[in-house]
Design an enzyme around this catalytic site. Structure first.
Site, PDB file in Angstrom:
ATOM      1  N   CYS A 134       0.835  -1.202   0.000  1.00 31.12           N
ATOM      2  CA  CYS A 134       0.000   0.000   0.000  1.00 31.12           C
ATOM      3  C   CYS A 134       0.867   1.249   0.000  1.00 31.12           C
ATOM      4  O   CYS A 134       1.402   1.650   1.041  1.00 31.12           O
ATOM      5  CB  CYS A 134      -0.929   0.006   1.220  1.00 31.12           C
ATOM      6  N   CYS A 137      -0.494   4.053   2.169  1.00 28.96           N
ATOM      7  CA  CYS A 137      -0.289   3.829   3.604  1.00 28.96           C
ATOM      8  C   CYS A 137       1.149   4.112   4.023  1.00 28.96           C
ATOM      9  O   CYS A 137       1.397   4.731   5.062  1.00 28.96           O
ATOM     10  CB  CYS A 137      -0.634   2.387   3.968  1.00 28.96           C
ATOM     11  N   ASP A 138       2.108   3.619   3.234  1.00 31.94           N
ATOM     12  CA  ASP A 138       3.493   3.583   3.695  1.00 31.94           C
ATOM     13  C   ASP A 138       4.461   4.466   2.916  1.00 31.94           C
ATOM     14  O   ASP A 138       5.629   4.597   3.294  1.00 31.94           O
ATOM     15  CB  ASP A 138       4.010   2.134   3.640  1.00 31.94           C
TER      16      ASP A 138
END
Length: 309
Positions: A134, A137-138
């Site tokens: 992701c 997300c990261d």
């Protein structure tokens, strides 16, 4: 045979949030956590984009907070995997771990989606330590660093472009000699100066000590000019798709071509009365913790309305 008013299947942000709202509505919900307590979110390193945690939070800590909040209001949380369902009858029949059977008036499916991985031993070794599925997300953790994205479709191109806005350099690793992405996405990749596309490359292994530091690639695998190459990277992002965890429900609940559960637009309502879907299992577009939590709230509210009717 045990009977429950509201059964929640899954323990990610969608499932726990559904538990919070369902228990506050006095639905006496029972939640089965499934094979991965806390859901897919627990495979990431740190959560910095969920409201209420200004300094970021460890994913296990955040999911434990949600779990305890659901329990505080009365959600009964159990270990176990739903292995079979029968939604053709009312109340619905559900089997746990292929043996225990129970019935439920309302069911909230919050089983999530699993990212597809390449299946490399080194990939499992570095999961959460440089390997991610992701970028949204990261990606923030790799600012001004070098990363690689695996995949050749729209998702891979989107993630590569997103990461290019944060990172010094992005390698796009494509096993075919062309991109499968739409023309507009291919054009955007070509026009992004810090994306280098490596066509006809397969990932052999990831290298590093405590975290990912590089990747060994095979160029033109199986051909006469096959060659092994190495790239130095700080992060490795998978963008080869997700598989919604919906297989056991497909005989009853409508899904799209990829397996995502179809719901009435803007709602968690499925084609089966009394069955609702929340989180990534019904969301091929966003797949974020905050959107999953919101859909869990919606599912519990709709379940309450349905039970009252």
């Amino acid at each position: 045979m045990e009977h429950v008013r509201c059964l929640i299947i899954g323990s990610g942000p969608a499932g726990y949030t559904a538990g919070i709202y369902a228990s506050r509505a006095n639905l006496q919900p029972v939640l089965y956590e499934g094979p991965q307590t806390g859901g897919q979110l627990t495979t990431t390193t740190e959560v910095e984009n969920f409201p209420g945690y200004p300094d970021g939070v460890e994913p296990f800590t955040m999911m434990d907070d949600m779990r305890r909040q659901a329990e505080r209001f009365g959600t009964e949380i159990r270990s176990g995997i739903v292995s079979k369902v029968d939604f053709s009858v009312s109340p619905k029949h559900i089997w746990i771990d292929e043996s225990e059977e129970l019935t439920a008036d309302a069911v909230i499916i919050a089983t999530g989606a699993s990212a597809k991985y390449l299946g490399l031993p080194s990939e499992r070794e570095f999961r959460g330590r440089g390997v991610s599925a992701c970028a949204t997300c990261d990606g923030f953790f790799y600012r001004k660093k070098t990363v690689a994205v695996v995949g050749g479709g729209d998702t891979a191109c989107e993630e590569a472009i997103y990461l290019a806005g944060l990172c010094q350099k992005v390698y796009l690793i494509v096993r075919k000699p062309y991109l499968r992405a739409s023309d507009i996405m291919q054009k955007r990749v070509r026009e992004t100066a810090n994306i280098e596309t490596l066509f006809e490359h397969n990932t052999l292994r990831l290298t590093g000590n405590e975290k990912v530091e590089g990747a060994d690639l095979i160029y033109r695998k199986g051909e006469a000019d096959e060659e092994t190459r190495h790239i130095d990277i700080d992060g490795f992002f998978l963008a080869i798709g997700h598989h919604p965890n919906s297989d056991i429900f497909k005989d009853y609940v409508e899904t799209d071509e990829q397996g995502y559960i179809k719901t009435q637009p803007g709602t968690p309502i499925t084609n089966v009365a009394g069955v609702f879907a929340a989180g990534d299992v019904a969301d091929p577009r966003y797949r974020q913790a905050i959107t999953a939590a919101a859909s869990g709230c919606k599912a519990a509210i709709e379940a309450e309305k349905w039970l009252k009717s």
